[in-house]
Scaffold this active site. Structure first.
Site, PDB file in Angstrom:
ATOM      1  N   GLU A 115      20.901 -27.446  23.440  1.00  0.00           N
ATOM      2  CA  GLU A 115      20.729 -27.015  24.825  1.00  0.00           C
ATOM      3  C   GLU A 115      22.080 -26.948  25.513  1.00  0.00           C
ATOM      4  OE1 GLU A 115      20.149 -25.837  28.370  1.00  0.00           O
ATOM      5  OE2 GLU A 115      18.427 -25.813  27.007  1.00  0.00           O
ATOM      6  N   LYS A 116      22.392 -25.784  26.102  1.00  0.00           N
ATOM      7  CA  LYS A 116      23.701 -25.540  26.699  1.00  0.00           C
ATOM      8  C   LYS A 116      23.868 -26.115  28.098  1.00  0.00           C
ATOM      9  CE  LYS A 116      22.483 -20.974  28.580  1.00  0.00           C
ATOM     10  NZ  LYS A 116      22.586 -21.341  30.010  1.00  0.00           N
TER      11      LYS A 116
ATOM     12  N   GLY B 200      23.125 -29.030  29.366  1.00  0.00           N
ATOM     13  CA  GLY B 200      23.524 -30.428  29.482  1.00  0.00           C
ATOM     14  C   GLY B 200      22.412 -31.308  30.001  1.00  0.00           C
TER      15      GLY B 200
ATOM     16  N   GLY C 282      24.833 -22.531  21.481  1.00  0.00           N
ATOM     17  CA  GLY C 282      24.693 -22.167  20.079  1.00  0.00           C
ATOM     18  C   GLY C 282      24.682 -20.670  19.840  1.00  0.00           C
TER      19      GLY C 282
ATOM     20  N   THR D 139      15.395 -19.587  24.132  1.00  0.00           N
ATOM     21  CA  THR D 139      16.461 -19.550  25.138  1.00  0.00           C
ATOM     22  C   THR D 139      16.012 -19.044  26.502  1.00  0.00           C
ATOM     23  OG1 THR D 139      17.130 -17.473  24.069  1.00  0.00           O
ATOM     24  CG2 THR D 139      18.401 -19.441  23.548  1.00  0.00           C
TER      25      THR D 139
ATOM     26  N   HIS E 281     -19.865 -33.753  45.713  1.00  0.00           N
ATOM     27  CA  HIS E 281     -19.867 -33.290  47.102  1.00  0.00           C
ATOM     28  C   HIS E 281     -19.288 -34.374  48.006  1.00  0.00           C
ATOM     29  CE1 HIS E 281     -21.268 -31.384  50.796  1.00  0.00           C
ATOM     30  NE2 HIS E 281     -21.766 -32.575  51.168  1.00  0.00           N
TER      31      HIS E 281
END
Length: 501
Positions: free
Chosen positions: A67-68, A70, A149, A178, A480
């Protein structure tokens, strides 16, 4: 007409035009691996990616997630679904305090907006949830790599890590998750200050006097509602004839009238020609969508909310030969496999609704297929929700879609004005609408505009998943007084007659 075309789909149907590999070997493979190779590598830690990674680990597969950002959670958790709902709730509380409390006998003094405090609450909610996902990764032993990645080969990913290094991650099966990015418009540059995307709209430091929203979809209407409640004069500019074009037509018209009563203005069938930011504010030049005389519109802030596009920038999918369509979406078969052996794709990067919960279902099903099990996603029954107030939620087909198929149908409706709970709390704007196949009474679509519609819709989704008729719901005892009684009454109206109207 035969009902086969309305049947539930048990798997994805977005097929590659020429898949070049077979999956039979995957279904019988035992997943042993060396210390430096994962069984499953997921690129992207959003709703689809992190759920896929956790599910893969739960199935006993050695799993890595790249995961870019962070922080985990993707657009949805960091700058989308979650922070927008936090601000929607906060702004709703403010609006209620300012406009409704006195009617309920609650007298307060001056009510003011503290935007920094509101944003801090939003950020705190986001931070706690992202840390929670990291905790789930640790619990399930998912290897988490923070970085950007790109493919070196169908089984190798080069990662530029956030700490400035570089590493290569190897995997037997690689899942592209992504997500998507904001769709840009020609000639409009987003600076996240005066011209903002949804990301910038979640971080405005003060309430703009005039806000123009370009695009009348889910996101634009939600963010317009946030700032409109806090005091902005909101104008929505939409190229199409209607707001939220995927919505049932009858519900959409009532929804627009409700938003207009909340002082939201609409300019439909209108095109934004240019945006000028040379002055203190922003000046938009507009013209009719069909062409004609140009007009101008001024704003302090402009929100560009014209949709989203698949995000694969820098991933180098083209270098390994992954097929995409003209919209940049990755083509997959019913098992989420691309045309390249061992490479899969899920969520917003493939055809289908760009929704977090759809991506999660994709992720689970994809990993189950990889592990030799049977996955399942029914795209006909993915609920959609607009989190305004009242909310609007739907599942299944609109009346227009059923009519276009030539199916004989019935419609049952029940107004929230006749619902005792809604009247008791003085929040009775909306309606429940159920569309059924006339001969069998099977439910084809349910559309709800009501407070909490996003919760009410799941009774319908579950019923439709198991082939329920409107009579099935109508004969189910509902507590109800509850909002959900409106669903029961609409079901009664579809197959017979409601009691309370």
């Amino acid at each position: 007409m035969a009902m086969a075309s309305l049947g539930r789909r048990r798997a994805t149907t977005f097929l590659c035009s020429s898949p070049s590999h077979k999956l039979s070997s995957i279904l019988i493979r035992r997943f042993s691996s060396g210390s430096d190779e994962s069984d499953v590598v997921v690129i992207g830690g959003g709703p689809g990616g992190y759920v896929a990674a956790i599910k893969a680990a739960q199935l006993g597969l050695k799993t890595t997630c790249i995961e870019k950002r962070g922080t985990l959670g993707g657009t949805c958790l960091n700058v989308g679904c979650i922070p927008s709902k936090a601000l929607l709730h906060s702004s709703h509380l403010y609006h209620e305090a300012k406009h409704s409390f006195a009617h309920h006998g609650i007298m307060v003094g001056s009510v003011e907006v503290d935007v920094p405090a509101m944003l801090a609450q939003k950020d705190n909610a986001v931070g706690n949830l992202t840390k929670g996902i990291e905790g789930l990764f640790k619990k399930n032993k998912v290897n988490y790599v923070k970085g950007y990645g790109k493919f070196l080969s169908p089984s190798e990913i080069s990662v530029e890590t956030l700490d400035g290094g570089n590493t290569t991650v190897k995997g037997k099966h690689i899942i592209i998750a992504t997500g998507s990015d904001v769709k840009s418009l020609p000639g409009i540059t987003i600076d996240e200050e005066r011209i903002v995307s949804s990301t910038g709209a979640l971080a405005l430091k003060e309430v703009p006097k005039k806000l123009v929203v370009i695009g009348a979809g889910y996101i634009g209407l939600e963010m317009g509602s946030v700032w409109g409640r806090l005091g902005s004069e909101v104008t929505v500019v939409e190229f199409a004839t209607d707001i939220v074009p995927s919505m049932d037509g009858e519900i959409r018209k009532q929804f627009q009238r409700t938003l207009e009563k909340q002082k939201m203005k609409f300019m439909l069938k209108t095109k934004v020609v240019s945006v000028d930011t040379t002055g203190e504010g922003v000046k938009l030049t507009l013209e009719p969508a069909a062409g004609g005389e140009q007009t101008s519109l001024e704003a302090d802030v402009v929100l560009v909310s014209a949709g989203r596009v698949p995000f694969t920038a820098g991933l180098d999918v083209e270098k390994i030969g992954v097929e995409t369509d003209k919209l940049g979406r990755i083509l997959v078969n019913e098992r989420f496999a691309t045309n390249i052996g061992g490479v899969y794709a899920i969520g917003d990067v493939i055809p289908g609704p760009m929704l977090a919960h759809k991506a999660e279902e994709d992720g689970v099903a994809c990993v189950e297929y990889i592990a030799g099990k049977e996955g399942h996603v029914d795209y006909d029954l993915v609920p959609g929700v607009v989190y305004t107030h009242p909310e609007v939620a739907s599942v299944g087909k609109t009346e227009e879609e059923v009519k276009a198929l030539g199916v004989e149908y019935r419609v049952g409706k029940f107004p929230m004005m006749a619902n005792s709970r809604a009247k008791a709390i003085d929040d009775a704007e909306g309606v429940v609408k159920i569309v059924t196949e006339k001969e069998s009474d099977r439910i084809l679509g349910v559309h709800v505009m009501a407070p909490g519609a996003g919760e009410l819709i799941h009774e319908a989704a579950l019923g439709m998943q198991y082939g329920a008729s409107s009579e099935d719901i109508a004969r189910t005892c509902h507590a109800h007084p509850t909002m959900s009684e409106a669903v029961k009454e609409a079901a009664m109206a579809a197959y017979d007659k409601p009691i309370h109207i």
